[in-house]
Design a protein around this motif. Structure first.
Motif, mmCIF file in Angstrom:
data_model
loop_
_atom_site.group_PDB
_atom_site.id
_atom_site.type_symbol
_atom_site.label_atom_id
_atom_site.label_comp_id
_atom_site.label_asym_id
_atom_site.label_seq_id
_atom_site.Cartn_x
_atom_site.Cartn_y
_atom_site.Cartn_z
ATOM 1 N N PRO A 38 -1.389 -4.309 5.829
ATOM 2 C CA PRO A 38 -0.553 -4.258 4.635
ATOM 3 C C PRO A 38 0.861 -3.766 4.943
ATOM 4 N N VAL A 39 1.756 -4.036 4.007
ATOM 5 C CA VAL A 39 3.078 -3.421 4.029
ATOM 6 C C VAL A 39 2.952 -2.035 3.406
ATOM 7 N N LEU A 40 3.366 -1.019 4.132
ATOM 8 C CA LEU A 40 3.271 0.360 3.666
ATOM 9 C C LEU A 40 4.583 0.781 3.003
ATOM 10 N N LEU A 41 4.483 1.328 1.820
ATOM 11 C CA LEU A 41 5.624 1.937 1.140
ATOM 12 C C LEU A 41 5.449 3.443 1.249
ATOM 13 N N VAL A 42 6.228 4.082 2.137
ATOM 14 C CA VAL A 42 6.062 5.492 2.447
ATOM 15 C C VAL A 42 7.004 6.308 1.562
ATOM 16 N N LEU A 43 6.418 7.182 0.760
ATOM 17 C CA LEU A 43 7.174 7.973 -0.207
ATOM 18 C C LEU A 43 6.872 9.452 -0.029
ATOM 19 N N ALA A 44 7.828 10.290 -0.397
ATOM 20 C CA ALA A 44 7.595 11.731 -0.460
ATOM 21 C C ALA A 44 7.087 12.086 -1.846
ATOM 22 N N ALA A 45 6.149 13.020 -1.909
ATOM 23 C CA ALA A 45 5.539 13.391 -3.189
ATOM 24 C C ALA A 45 6.419 14.305 -4.019
ATOM 25 N N ASP A 46 7.521 14.806 -3.453
ATOM 26 C CA ASP A 46 8.301 15.834 -4.149
ATOM 27 C C ASP A 46 9.723 15.385 -4.485
ATOM 28 N N PHE A 70 7.385 -0.729 5.865
ATOM 29 C CA PHE A 70 7.148 -1.578 7.027
ATOM 30 C C PHE A 70 5.683 -1.993 7.039
ATOM 31 N N LYS A 71 5.396 -3.046 7.803
ATOM 32 C CA LYS A 71 4.000 -3.398 8.039
ATOM 33 C C LYS A 71 3.347 -2.281 8.859
ATOM 34 N N ALA A 72 2.075 -2.039 8.584
ATOM 35 C CA ALA A 72 1.359 -1.011 9.343
ATOM 36 C C ALA A 72 1.377 -1.323 10.832
ATOM 37 N N SER A 73 1.164 -2.596 11.182
ATOM 38 C CA SER A 73 1.109 -2.988 12.597
ATOM 39 C C SER A 73 2.470 -2.834 13.271
ATOM 40 N N VAL A 74 3.546 -3.109 12.543
ATOM 41 C CA VAL A 74 4.899 -2.993 13.113
ATOM 42 C C VAL A 74 5.204 -1.533 13.427
ATOM 43 N N TYR A 75 4.817 -0.633 12.526
ATOM 44 C CA TYR A 75 5.055 0.787 12.799
ATOM 45 C C TYR A 75 4.233 1.259 14.000
ATOM 46 N N LEU A 76 2.965 0.874 14.052
ATOM 47 C CA LEU A 76 2.125 1.297 15.171
ATOM 48 C C LEU A 76 2.649 0.734 16.491
ATOM 49 N N ALA A 114 3.347 7.332 -10.827
ATOM 50 C CA ALA A 114 3.685 6.596 -12.051
ATOM 51 C C ALA A 114 4.880 5.675 -11.834
ATOM 52 N N ARG A 115 5.748 6.021 -10.922
ATOM 53 C CA ARG A 115 6.941 5.220 -10.613
ATOM 54 C C ARG A 115 6.574 3.848 -10.059
ATOM 55 N N LEU A 116 5.336 3.695 -9.603
ATOM 56 C CA LEU A 116 4.881 2.442 -9.010
ATOM 57 C C LEU A 116 4.310 1.476 -10.039
ATOM 58 N N ASP A 117 4.139 1.932 -11.289
ATOM 59 C CA ASP A 117 3.581 1.073 -12.338
ATOM 60 C C ASP A 117 4.418 -0.186 -12.491
ATOM 61 N N GLY A 118 3.751 -1.345 -12.447
ATOM 62 C CA GLY A 118 4.450 -2.618 -12.558
ATOM 63 C C GLY A 118 4.612 -3.333 -11.235
ATOM 64 N N LEU A 119 4.489 -2.610 -10.123
ATOM 65 C CA LEU A 119 4.519 -3.231 -8.801
ATOM 66 C C LEU A 119 3.114 -3.691 -8.411
ATOM 67 N N GLU A 120 3.042 -4.713 -7.585
ATOM 68 C CA GLU A 120 1.752 -5.196 -7.082
ATOM 69 C C GLU A 120 1.354 -4.332 -5.886
ATOM 70 N N ILE A 121 0.447 -3.408 -6.127
ATOM 71 C CA ILE A 121 0.072 -2.443 -5.091
ATOM 72 C C ILE A 121 -1.444 -2.323 -5.009
ATOM 73 N N THR A 122 -1.904 -1.857 -3.863
ATOM 74 C CA THR A 122 -3.299 -1.467 -3.705
ATOM 75 C C THR A 122 -3.412 0.018 -4.037
ATOM 76 N N ALA A 123 -4.616 0.556 -3.977
ATOM 77 C CA ALA A 123 -4.809 1.985 -4.201
ATOM 78 C C ALA A 123 -4.008 2.768 -3.161
ATOM 79 N N PRO A 124 -3.349 3.833 -3.579
ATOM 80 C CA PRO A 124 -2.491 4.577 -2.651
ATOM 81 C C PRO A 124 -3.277 5.421 -1.667
ATOM 82 N N THR A 168 0.854 -1.179 0.000
ATOM 83 C CA THR A 168 0.000 0.000 0.000
ATOM 84 C C THR A 168 0.892 1.231 0.000
ATOM 85 N N PRO A 169 0.973 1.962 -1.106
ATOM 86 C CA PRO A 169 1.779 3.179 -1.118
ATOM 87 C C PRO A 169 1.144 4.256 -0.234
ATOM 88 N N VAL A 170 1.972 4.932 0.509
ATOM 89 C CA VAL A 170 1.567 6.085 1.311
ATOM 90 C C VAL A 170 2.422 7.261 0.834
#
Length: 468
Positions: free
Chosen positions: A105-113, A198-204, A42-52, A3-5
């Motif tokens: 889910p496993v969260l992929l945390v990215l900066a938008a800029d 990281f997993k959402a639960s692991v971060y929390l 767009a950089r995520l195209d091709g990865l198995e992801i859910t809606a960001p 899950t991209p964040v």
């Protein structure tokens, strides 16, 4: 699946006059035909992801929604921060949202800029990090340094982990030049990218261990929040009291589960005009230019023209940026001082730090063409089918002249159509509304006159976009 964040809450001033408080760099087309936010997705195209999930400021919500629509990104969640509280609380809100329906889910945390030139290398690093995150590691991406940079924090790698990553030995603050050179020579240090997995639960769980106060405020604010159209609104009263802290200080520097995955993909945080010159396509004289530019005997410069011809003669190592309402000329070695210009604008009570002449709204756009002591002229474009709020003003009257299309106007208790070359008048205090019922954009000229012409003299009585 991942899950991209995407953290899109910044309001930086280092790329003024293009970047403004209400239209910061993540929403600008700085490195191509799409915005940095759109390139991040767009950089995520091709990865198995859910809606960001996108985390942004309240003021930027319609910009985010429109840019997602343009990029064809559907079913995303947009989490609104009523106030900025740095990255640890922002990511906590995303993790709480991700686990709200019983998933982890496993969260992929990215900066938008950020800018990344090599998508394949980025995705390969993501795949490595995924294996570590699934093993309950808190993963960060370390940029392989290309020079002794003093403007970034660093990550020292420790022992090798089973799948190409490393245990984090320590995080270090921005070094001086000598220390940065030693880091580069050692080969054991990476730039801190501000990207995580990281997993959402692991971060929390880590937040509960190290900063339970932040987790408590975020949990209560999220649970007391509401859903408004495409937006998740957390409770502002609770969230404003949440402590402010970065994920680095709150979690990553304290946990024993931190891992780092090297990333060598042409990364830049696009943190200054000189950084934009670094990644830009240069001509034979070392110039990076965009727009209507005429560069004569000009070398190693960045020239950006938005609306006018910009000509330079006999200059070197400059940044020249033109917009409708401002021009910046700065030596490339002094671009970090651009924020001093923004500070001076604020101190003088001016408005050029807030927004451009052209301002985007969910219904369309307006351009402030001219203004004086008791008048203001705007060119307004309303998208087909869109409607402005039902509103009134205490201090100004308005004259509307339709240039193209058809306007459906509510003026007091009357509703009627105004077509090309026709006009209408809205008196002070009259309840009114403007709508485009047609199939083509509606364009009109609005002349405001009165004792006060600020945007805060809009009293919204009914609105399709949740702004009342």
């Amino acid at each position: 699946m991942l899950t991209p964040v995407v953290m899109a809450g910044g309001t930086g001033s280092r790329l003024w006059p293009l970047s403004r408080q209400l239209n910061p760099k993540q929403f600008l087309k700085l490195c191509g035909d799409t915005t940095l936010l759109q390139q991040t997705l767009a950089r995520l195209d091709g990865l198995e992801i859910t809606a960001p999930a996108i985390i942004c400021n309240e003021d930027h919500r319609f910009l985010v929604a429109e840019q997602l629509r343009q990029a064809g990104v559907a079913n995303s969640s947009i989490i609104l921060e009523p106030v900025g509280r740095n990255t640890a609380p922002a990511i906590a809100l995303a993790a709480l949202s991700a686990t709200a329906k019983g998933h982890d889910p496993v969260l992929l945390v990215l900066a938008a800029d950020h800018y990344i030139a090599d998508q394949a290398a980025f995705q390969k690093a993501v795949q490595v990090a995924t294996s570590l995150a699934e093993a309950n590691k808190l993963v960060t991406f370390g940029i392989v340094p290309t020079h002794a940079e003093t403007g970034y924090g660093y990550i020292q790698r420790g022992s090798v982990l089973p799948v190409q990553g490393y245990q984090v030995a320590r995080f270090v603050e921005k070094p001086d030049a000598k220390t940065a050179a030693n880091y580069l020579q050692s080969g054991d240090y990476y730039w801190n990218s501000g990207m995580f997995m990281f997993k959402a639960s692991v971060y929390l769980a880590a937040l509960k261990e190290f900063r339970p106060d932040i987790l408590d405020f975020c949990t209560r604010a999220f649970q007391a929040g509401t859903q408004d159209m495409d937006f998740t609104r957390v409770d502002a009263t609770i969230f404003k009291d949440c402590p402010e802290d970065s994920i680095d200080y709150a979690v990553m520097e304290k946990t024993q589960a931190a891992a780092v995955v090297p990333l060598e993909a042409g990364w830049s945080d696009v943190g200054s005009w000189s950084a934009l010159w670094d990644i830009g396509t240069k001509d034979e004289h070392g110039n990076v230019s965009k727009g209507d530019v005429l560069a004569i005997n000009t070398t190693n410069s960045l020239i950006h023209a938005e609306h006018k011809l910009v000509a330079t003669v006999g200059v070197d190592n400059l940044v020249v940026v033109e917009t409708k309402d401002a021009v910046l000329v700065v030596h490339k070695d002094k671009v970090q001082d651009v924020k001093k210009v923004v500070d001076a604008i604020k101190k003088d009570g001016r408005h050029e730090h807030m927004n451009h002449r052209e301002v985007y709204r969910p219904w369309g756009v307006y351009d402030s063409i001219e203004s004086g002591e008791r008048y203001q002229v705007k060119r307004i474009t309303v998208k087909p089918g869109a409607k402005l709020s039902v509103q009134m003003h205490h201090h100004r009257a308005e004259h509307w002249v339709v240039v193209s299309g058809t306007a459906k106007v509510t003026n007091g208790d009357k509703t009627f159509l105004v077509t090309e070359n026709e006009s209408t008048y809205i008196p002070i205090g009259e309840i009114h509304a403007l709508e485009n019922p047609g199939k083509i954009p509606l364009e009109l000229i609005e002349v405001q006159s009165g004792s006060y012409l600020g945007e805060d003299d809009i009293v919204r009585l009914k609105d399709s976009y949740g702004r009342c």
